[in-house]
Scaffold this active site. Structure first.
Site, PDB file in Angstrom:
ATOM      1  N   ASP A   1       9.777   6.588   3.772  1.00 24.80           N
ATOM      2  CA  ASP A   1       9.164   5.331   4.347  1.00 24.80           C
ATOM      3  C   ASP A   1       9.775   5.033   5.707  1.00 24.80           C
ATOM      4  O   ASP A   1       8.894   4.547   6.671  1.00 24.80           O
ATOM      5  CB  ASP A   1       9.167   4.221   3.368  1.00 24.80           C
ATOM      6  CG  ASP A   1       8.064   3.205   3.456  1.00 24.80           C
ATOM      7  OD1 ASP A   1       7.102   3.458   4.291  1.00 24.80           O
ATOM      8  OD2 ASP A   1       8.413   2.003   3.193  1.00 24.80           O
TER       9      ASP A   1
ATOM     10  N   TYR B   1       4.906  -4.841  -7.167  1.00 26.35           N
ATOM     11  CA  TYR B   1       5.795  -3.493  -6.501  1.00 26.35           C
ATOM     12  C   TYR B   1       5.973  -2.303  -7.098  1.00 26.35           C
ATOM     13  O   TYR B   1       6.395  -2.560  -8.407  1.00 26.35           O
ATOM     14  CB  TYR B   1       7.037  -4.156  -5.820  1.00 26.35           C
ATOM     15  CG  TYR B   1       7.952  -3.319  -5.235  1.00 26.35           C
ATOM     16  CD1 TYR B   1       7.658  -2.887  -3.952  1.00 26.35           C
ATOM     17  CD2 TYR B   1       9.053  -2.990  -5.770  1.00 26.35           C
ATOM     18  CE1 TYR B   1       8.661  -2.160  -3.133  1.00 26.35           C
ATOM     19  CE2 TYR B   1      10.001  -2.253  -5.170  1.00 26.35           C
ATOM     20  CZ  TYR B   1       9.770  -1.728  -3.749  1.00 26.35           C
ATOM     21  OH  TYR B   1      10.362  -0.884  -2.946  1.00 26.35           O
TER      22      TYR B   1
ATOM     23  N   HIS C   1       9.026   2.745  -3.361  1.00 23.76           N
ATOM     24  CA  HIS C   1      10.414   3.244  -2.856  1.00 23.76           C
ATOM     25  C   HIS C   1      11.222   3.778  -4.091  1.00 23.76           C
ATOM     26  O   HIS C   1      12.578   4.039  -3.990  1.00 23.76           O
ATOM     27  CB  HIS C   1      11.067   2.174  -2.143  1.00 23.76           C
ATOM     28  CG  HIS C   1      10.495   1.783  -0.933  1.00 23.76           C
ATOM     29  ND1 HIS C   1       9.868   0.413  -0.861  1.00 23.76           N
ATOM     30  CD2 HIS C   1      10.137   2.405   0.038  1.00 23.76           C
ATOM     31  CE1 HIS C   1       9.613   0.413   0.241  1.00 23.76           C
ATOM     32  NE2 HIS C   1       9.531   1.525   0.989  1.00 23.76           N
TER      33      HIS C   1
ATOM     34  N   CYS D   1      13.653  -5.729   4.226  1.00 21.05           N
ATOM     35  CA  CYS D   1      14.632  -6.488   4.128  1.00 21.05           C
ATOM     36  C   CYS D   1      15.501  -6.988   5.422  1.00 21.05           C
ATOM     37  O   CYS D   1      14.990  -6.581   6.687  1.00 21.05           O
ATOM     38  CB  CYS D   1      15.850  -5.264   3.635  1.00 21.05           C
ATOM     39  SG  CYS D   1      16.111  -3.955   4.922  1.00 21.05           S
TER      40      CYS D   1
END
Ligand code: ADP
Ligand code: SF4
Length: 715
Positions: free
Chosen positions: A287, A191, A194, A52
């Site tokens: 992470d 994806y 997370h 991000c």
């Protein structure tokens, strides 16, 4: 004249590079080998994984320039952040990108062009956030494998998908992949990481209660993931590599995915299907663990097995900043590509520095997650180590270079904390003749004590990197043990004077909750954070009152409890160190304090201090209670050290006589904030000295502009 006392020249040899071609250390050659990823080949093993930026699709120019500078800095692959594929995965007002229809393509094409211009491959991470999205602007129902509550308590419930919904989801993903390819993507992601991804929600038993072909046994729960990989390969796999970002472990033991069990089985099941395995641990807090809780390479235990199960290249992360560690993980067969988010944020030119034989210039990430806090507050990225990140387009700053000095005027910097050091370094890089004067016998300011608090040793990199750079600059002179008062400053006679004199913790209890002095705050057993850091708080029980809400209160509690003292941590907030919710650390901090036996009193204000006790008040009812206290530590707010500045800065006659043309305040002595703010302030001052684009002009940076739809316009 009391200044200067001691001129410090450093003993380390400077590296002479004029006219010399410096080649890289051959030990690092392996890092520059090309790697084939499906139909594309990356020029080296440096891989900027999706991360991000706080920009999302709202800051397309800023995003493109940031990614472009990464490729320029040598990263072989440069990826986007999360890219939402459809209005049913709408993260707004959170800052993520979107690729909902062809109108969104130009945002990605701009970034792809910049990355390609510098020889990098461009990766796009397609995401559907499933039951972790609220869809606040699209007002569509969040989607999930089964009807259930949202992952986050304050978000709306999610709707269980039927087979039609699943088909539609596959279509949206396929169409987004085609758009990514049209925009210039070389790598397109599926994806599943997370714990904020629909395929991961299908995979996890606790979210997937289906009884059809998508629920039950693992093969069924992984079906959607397999289908997405097949769809994406089919749609774009002729020219784009298809990467799978997969969390092999959730770090919650048997309650979740574990790399020894289903995490491993999924890798085995899909081993050859993706062109690239991008593996990590889940959730984001695991992470992107901070250095306070994890060291470089902290994911290796979980991801090391992956390479033995596939012939496809593997990339992973672990806050690697040392080229020696990078070589080790490749040679030991843990991964083929060195993945980096934070190391790339802290130094966009990390690969180039290794390539050019200047690895000692790498600005190493300190693992503080201030970068994450930017994203979590929906503002463009900031970094404690790298003041340029996020400013590449907005202010036109380049990460590795800086314009030459605008004049021969000397600069005097008073104070060598993060702000003063960064100002000295950047002014030195511009070629200014700089004098840096520090009151104490050591450089680093607040870092000297703070980096000694539990888990913060890596924070000293903020000082050490700047010191290493300044050591190579003959035009920067450093003076220690040199307190400068107004007379010393004026008699020095530098045309430009910068105050970077920092701040001091208040001792009167005034902070966020109490805007007046706390009665009893002047007593001898009442201390500030400095007293704890300098070992002066010895009598328990110690009541720490944290009305600052950043890291300091929790850190002091950890230190004192670790020293064996009984500690009561009082805060008006609902949680300990509230700010650290934004850096993903809060739960780790609070659980560590609980384990250490710290007595935590949240939603409590400190209203009075007695000789052997304190008086607390409930923040809701005002109901009062007493707690025994041998010592009290007030962590409330800070005041700028601006006394010297005020003494002479308001005397234009004296300034004129002394030949002083400009005076500035930077860092904590302007306004006490984070170390990241102080570093940014120092850089901003240095970057703009003598230029017309002064930071104090009305609008000192470029803004992204909305395009108004025109009505009735002839076409
Ligand atoms: P910042 O985070 O803004 O850099 P710090 O508190 O970390 O602030 O650093 C400020 C530094 O300035 C400290 O090292 C302090 O010793 C030094 N300092 C403060 N006042 C003076 C002064 N009058 N002369 C020289 N150094 C000073
Ligand atoms: Fe690293 Fe901190 Fe910069 Fe993030 S903000 S990249 S964690 S130094």
């Amino acid at each position: 004249m009391r200044y200067p006392k001691v001129a410090i020249r450093f003993s380390l040899p400077t590296v002479e590079r004029k006219g010399e071609t410096v080649s890289r250390d051959p030990r690092y050659d392996i890092l520059f080998e090309p790697v084939q990823i499906g139909p594309v080949t990356t020029r080296n093993r440096f891989y900027q994984v999706p991360h991000c930026t706080g920009m999302g699709s709202n800051w397309p120019n800023a995003h493109a320039e940031l990614r472009g500078q990464r490729a320029e800095g040598g990263w072989g692959v440069v990826c986007t952040e999360e890219v939402m594929i459809h209005p049913t995965t709408d993260e707004l007002p959170g800052a993520s990108m979107r690729l909902w229809d062809d109108d969104d393509i130009p945002v990605f094409a701009a970034a792809a062009d910049k990355v390609h211009e510098h020889g990098g491959l461009f990766g796009v991470e397609l995401v559907h956030g499933g039951l972790s999205r609220a869809n606040k602007t699209s007002r569509t129902a969040p989607l999930a494998p089964s009807h259930q509550a949202n992952k986050y308590a304050t978000l709306p419930q999610a709707r269980g998908m039927d087979l039609y919904d699943i088909d539609e989801f596959r279509r949206w993903h396929r169409e987004a992949a085609i758009r990514a390819k049209k925009a210039g993507a070389d790598i397109v992601y599926v994806y599943c990481a997370h714990n904020v991804a629909l395929p991961m929600h299908f995979l996890l038993q606790r979210y997937n209660r289906r009884r059809d072909a998508y629920g039950g046994k693992l093969e069924n729960r992984a079906r959607l993931l397999r289908e997405l990989l097949e769809d994406t390969k089919d749609a774009v796999g002729d020219s784009c590599a298809v990467a799978l970002r997969f969390a092999v472990d959730e770090r919650i033991g048997e309650a979740g995915l574990e790399w020894q069990n289903e995490g491993r089985e999924v890798v085995e099941m899909l081993a050859e299907l993706p062109d690239l395995w991008d593996v990590n641990v889940s959730g984001w807090e695991n992470d992107s663990k901070t250095s306070r809780f994890a060291q470089e390479g902290f994911q290796e235990d979980a991801i090391a097995f992956v390479k033995s199960m596939t012939t496809k290249p593997v990339v992973g992360v672990g806050r690697y900043t040392s080229p020696d560690s990078m070589v080790r993980v490749i040679k030991s067969g843990i991964m083929d590509l060195i993945g980096a988010a934070r190391p790339a944020i802290a130094d966009s030119f990390l690969p180039k520095k290794i390539e050019e034989g200047r690895a000692e210039d790498i600005r190493e990430c300190i693992g503080c997650n201030i970068c994450v806090s930017g994203n979590n507050t929906c503002v463009p990225m900031r970094c404690t180590q790298n003041p340029v990140v996020g400013e590449e387009w907005r202010r036109g700053w380049h990460t590795d270079t800086i314009p030459p000095r605008a004049s021969d005027d000397r600069v005097l910097i008073v104070g060598a904390g993060p702000a003063g050091l960064e100002a000295a370094r950047a002014l030195g890089q511009r070629g200014y003749d700089v004098t840096l004067a520090e009151r104490t016998k050591e450089l680093g300011g607040r870092l000297i004590m703070e980096a000694q608090l539990p888990g913060l040793a890596a924070w000293m990199r903020v000082r050490d990197w700047r010191l290493g750079q300044i050591q190579k600059m003959p035009n920067v002179k450093v003076f220690l043990d040199s307190f400068l008062d107004d007379k010393a400053v004026t008699s020095f006679g530098a045309p430009n004077v910068v105050f970077a004199t920092g701040s001091s913790w208040r001792r009167d209890g005034v902070g966020n909750t109490n805007r007046d002095t706390i009665p009893g705050a002047g007593a001898s057993h009442v201390h500030g954070p400095d007293d704890v850091m300098e070992g002066r708080v010895k009598n328990g029980p110690v009541v720490i009152f944290d009305d600052d809400h950043h890291t300091m209160g929790g850190l002091l509690a950890e230190k004192l409890a670790g020293d064996g003292l009984e500690v009561i941590l009082v805060t008006p907030s609902a949680v300990v160190s509230e700010f650290t919710l934004l850096t993903l650390e809060q739960a780790f901090i609070q659980s560590r304090l609980i384990e250490l036996g710290v007595d935590i009193r949240t939603q409590s204000n400190l209203v009075a201090i007695g000789g052997d006790h304190v008086c607390l008040a409930c923040t809701y009812t005002g109901r009062e209670s007493e707690v025994a206290a041998g010592s009290v530590v007030l962590v409330t707010s800070r005041l700028p050290n601006e006394q010297v500045y005020h003494r002479f800065a308001k005397r234009p006659d004296i300034m004129e006589a002394a030949g002083i043309k400009t005076v500035a305040l930077i860092g904590d002595c302007l306004c006490p904030q984070t170390i990241a703010s102080a570093v940014h302030d120092g850089h901003l001052y240095a970057r703009e000295l003598g230029t017309e684009n002064l930071a104090n002009s009305d609008v000192p940076y470029r803004r992204e502009r909305m395009v108004m739809e025109t009505q009735g316009e002839e076409t």
